[in-house]
Motif scaffolding. Structure first.
Motif, mmCIF file in Angstrom:
data_model
loop_
_atom_site.group_PDB
_atom_site.id
_atom_site.type_symbol
_atom_site.label_atom_id
_atom_site.label_comp_id
_atom_site.label_asym_id
_atom_site.label_seq_id
_atom_site.Cartn_x
_atom_site.Cartn_y
_atom_site.Cartn_z
ATOM 1 N N LYS A 91 38.564 23.148 33.606
ATOM 2 C CA LYS A 91 39.959 23.438 34.494
ATOM 3 C C LYS A 91 40.259 24.197 33.450
ATOM 4 N N LEU A 92 40.367 24.554 32.426
ATOM 5 C CA LEU A 92 40.663 25.956 31.447
ATOM 6 C C LEU A 92 40.114 26.840 31.418
ATOM 7 N N LEU A 93 38.354 26.717 31.221
ATOM 8 C CA LEU A 93 37.790 27.676 31.072
ATOM 9 C C LEU A 93 37.206 28.434 32.146
ATOM 10 N N ASP A 94 37.516 28.132 33.558
ATOM 11 C CA ASP A 94 37.890 28.793 34.678
ATOM 12 C C ASP A 94 38.962 29.855 35.298
ATOM 13 N N PRO A 95 39.463 29.280 35.024
ATOM 14 C CA PRO A 95 40.802 30.592 35.009
ATOM 15 C C PRO A 95 40.187 31.804 33.692
ATOM 16 N N LEU A 96 40.407 30.650 33.266
ATOM 17 C CA LEU A 96 39.510 32.340 32.115
ATOM 18 C C LEU A 96 39.077 32.873 31.969
ATOM 19 N N ALA A 97 38.319 32.790 32.687
ATOM 20 C CA ALA A 97 36.703 33.664 33.499
ATOM 21 C C ALA A 97 37.569 34.462 34.128
ATOM 22 N N ASP A 98 38.200 33.946 34.931
ATOM 23 C CA ASP A 98 39.039 34.538 36.500
ATOM 24 C C ASP A 98 39.570 35.907 35.657
ATOM 25 N N LYS A 99 40.204 35.448 34.821
ATOM 26 C CA LYS A 99 41.579 36.406 33.636
ATOM 27 C C LYS A 99 41.013 37.664 33.059
ATOM 28 N N ALA B 81 38.513 44.321 35.108
ATOM 29 C CA ALA B 81 37.919 45.210 36.589
ATOM 30 C C ALA B 81 39.384 46.627 36.263
ATOM 31 N N LEU B 82 40.572 45.788 36.100
ATOM 32 C CA LEU B 82 41.971 46.773 35.988
ATOM 33 C C LEU B 82 42.312 47.362 34.871
ATOM 34 N N ILE B 83 41.634 47.509 33.263
ATOM 35 C CA ILE B 83 41.437 48.072 32.197
ATOM 36 C C ILE B 83 40.241 49.215 32.546
ATOM 37 N N VAL B 84 39.329 49.391 33.389
ATOM 38 C CA VAL B 84 38.663 50.307 33.958
ATOM 39 C C VAL B 84 39.031 51.716 35.206
ATOM 40 N N MET B 85 39.917 50.420 35.861
ATOM 41 C CA MET B 85 40.666 51.522 37.614
ATOM 42 C C MET B 85 41.507 52.394 36.837
ATOM 43 N N VAL B 86 42.480 51.705 35.228
ATOM 44 C CA VAL B 86 43.142 52.625 34.695
ATOM 45 C C VAL B 86 42.746 53.846 34.346
ATOM 46 N N ALA B 87 41.416 52.873 32.851
ATOM 47 C CA ALA B 87 40.919 54.795 32.789
ATOM 48 C C ALA B 87 40.472 55.568 33.633
ATOM 49 N N GLN B 88 40.497 54.986 34.784
ATOM 50 C CA GLN B 88 39.466 56.282 35.385
ATOM 51 C C GLN B 88 40.264 56.773 36.601
ATOM 52 N N ILE C 284 47.993 41.644 34.916
ATOM 53 C CA ILE C 284 47.297 41.651 33.269
ATOM 54 C C ILE C 284 48.699 40.359 32.715
ATOM 55 N N GLY C 285 49.881 40.705 32.872
ATOM 56 C CA GLY C 285 50.987 40.569 32.500
ATOM 57 C C GLY C 285 51.142 38.819 33.353
ATOM 58 N N ARG C 286 51.428 38.938 34.073
ATOM 59 C CA ARG C 286 51.450 37.156 34.648
ATOM 60 C C ARG C 286 49.989 36.367 33.961
ATOM 61 N N GLU C 287 48.643 37.380 34.361
ATOM 62 C CA GLU C 287 48.163 35.949 33.279
ATOM 63 C C GLU C 287 47.991 35.645 32.233
ATOM 64 N N LYS D 115 44.530 31.426 43.698
ATOM 65 C CA LYS D 115 43.907 30.993 44.476
ATOM 66 C C LYS D 115 43.439 32.326 44.759
ATOM 67 N N LEU D 116 44.829 31.791 46.170
ATOM 68 C CA LEU D 116 44.635 33.443 47.192
ATOM 69 C C LEU D 116 45.513 34.317 46.241
ATOM 70 N N LYS D 117 45.865 34.703 45.099
ATOM 71 C CA LYS D 117 46.261 35.459 44.807
ATOM 72 C C LYS D 117 45.082 36.391 43.926
ATOM 73 N N LEU D 118 44.084 35.928 43.492
ATOM 74 C CA LEU D 118 43.195 35.811 43.248
ATOM 75 C C LEU D 118 41.783 36.391 44.156
ATOM 76 N N VAL D 119 41.776 36.277 45.670
ATOM 77 C CA VAL D 119 41.342 36.479 45.836
ATOM 78 C C VAL D 119 41.758 38.040 46.315
ATOM 79 N N LEU D 120 42.990 38.008 47.087
ATOM 80 C CA LEU D 120 43.390 39.548 47.538
ATOM 81 C C LEU D 120 43.244 40.299 46.343
ATOM 82 N N GLN D 121 43.428 39.548 44.709
ATOM 83 C CA GLN D 121 43.209 40.706 43.312
ATOM 84 C C GLN D 121 41.389 41.400 43.686
ATOM 85 N N VAL D 122 40.529 40.558 44.275
ATOM 86 C CA VAL D 122 38.866 40.674 43.989
ATOM 87 C C VAL D 122 38.620 41.890 45.281
ATOM 88 N N ILE D 123 39.356 41.724 46.562
ATOM 89 C CA ILE D 123 38.831 42.329 47.835
ATOM 90 C C ILE D 123 39.928 43.668 47.096
#
Length: 195
Positions: free
Chosen positions: A76-84, A90-97, A109-112, A136-144
């Motif tokens: 329960k702790l590890l799963d959301p941490l892995a998502d974050k 990915a966000l850091i890479v996209m900002v850097a590029q 990231i602030g929300r996480e 879970k819904l926001k994670l799906v939208l973030q992934v897409i």
């Protein structure tokens, strides 16, 4: 350690491979190695593939945990941490590029970080807070959105010049804020906090 938690750890382990695949390598390195030439040309596609595979393991480990009764406090702790970690990478890479503005990454990231803080406070009181449906819904939208941005708006560019990828990322940022609020609202009583 059970199978569901091992899959979660695999998701975390894919993050360095994601970084390696999506980096633009300097020309002196590209000119000296066929591997770096390949990564410079096709690394973005590999990065998206790794990101999607890692994201899919989120559902897989959850399904396995429920089906085989492998739900643990660690999971329960590890799963959301892995998502974050995956989304933040990915966000850091996209900002850097310069694929997205930094403020979108900061909101997500602030929300996480905020939600992780709540989880840490809960864990200190012996309470384990699992992710809710909004999260879970926001994670799906973030992934897409992340996959679309990393693909430079493909395949939407064949249909329209409209930035579908950027629009999805904006929607993900809005839902991220909303899900953070809902998470706090739904759990503040358990933590004896006041809004």
């Amino acid at each position: 350690m059970n199978l569901a938690n091992k899959i979660t750890l695999l998701r975390i382990g894919l993050i360095p491979l994601f970084f390696l695949a999506c980096q633009p390598y300097p020309s002196w390195l590209v000119n000296q190695s066929v591997v770096f030439q390949y990564l410079n040309e096709y690394g973005g596609y590999w990065a998206v593939s790794i990101f999607i595979i890692a994201s899919v393991t989120d559902k897989l480990d959850g399904d396995i945990a429920r089906k085989y009764n492998q739900i643990t406090n660690l999971g329960k702790l590890l799963d959301p941490l892995a998502d974050k970690l995956l989304v933040s990478a990915a966000l850091i890479v996209m900002v850097a590029q310069r694929l997205i503005p930094a403020w979108i990454a900061l909101i997500i990231i602030g929300r996480e970080v905020f939600v992780s803080g709540i989880r840490i406070m809960a864990a200190a009181k012996g309470i384990v807070l699992a992710a809710d449906q909004h999260g879970k819904l926001k994670l799906v939208l973030q992934v897409i959105g992340i996959a679309a941005v990393l693909l430079r708006n493909d395949p939407f560019t064949y249909i329209t010049s409209f930035r579908v990828d950027y629009t999805i990322m904006l929607m993900a940022a809005i839902l991220t804020v909303y899900s953070g609020y809902m998470y706090m609202r739904n759990n503040y009583k358990a933590l004896k906090l006041e809004l």
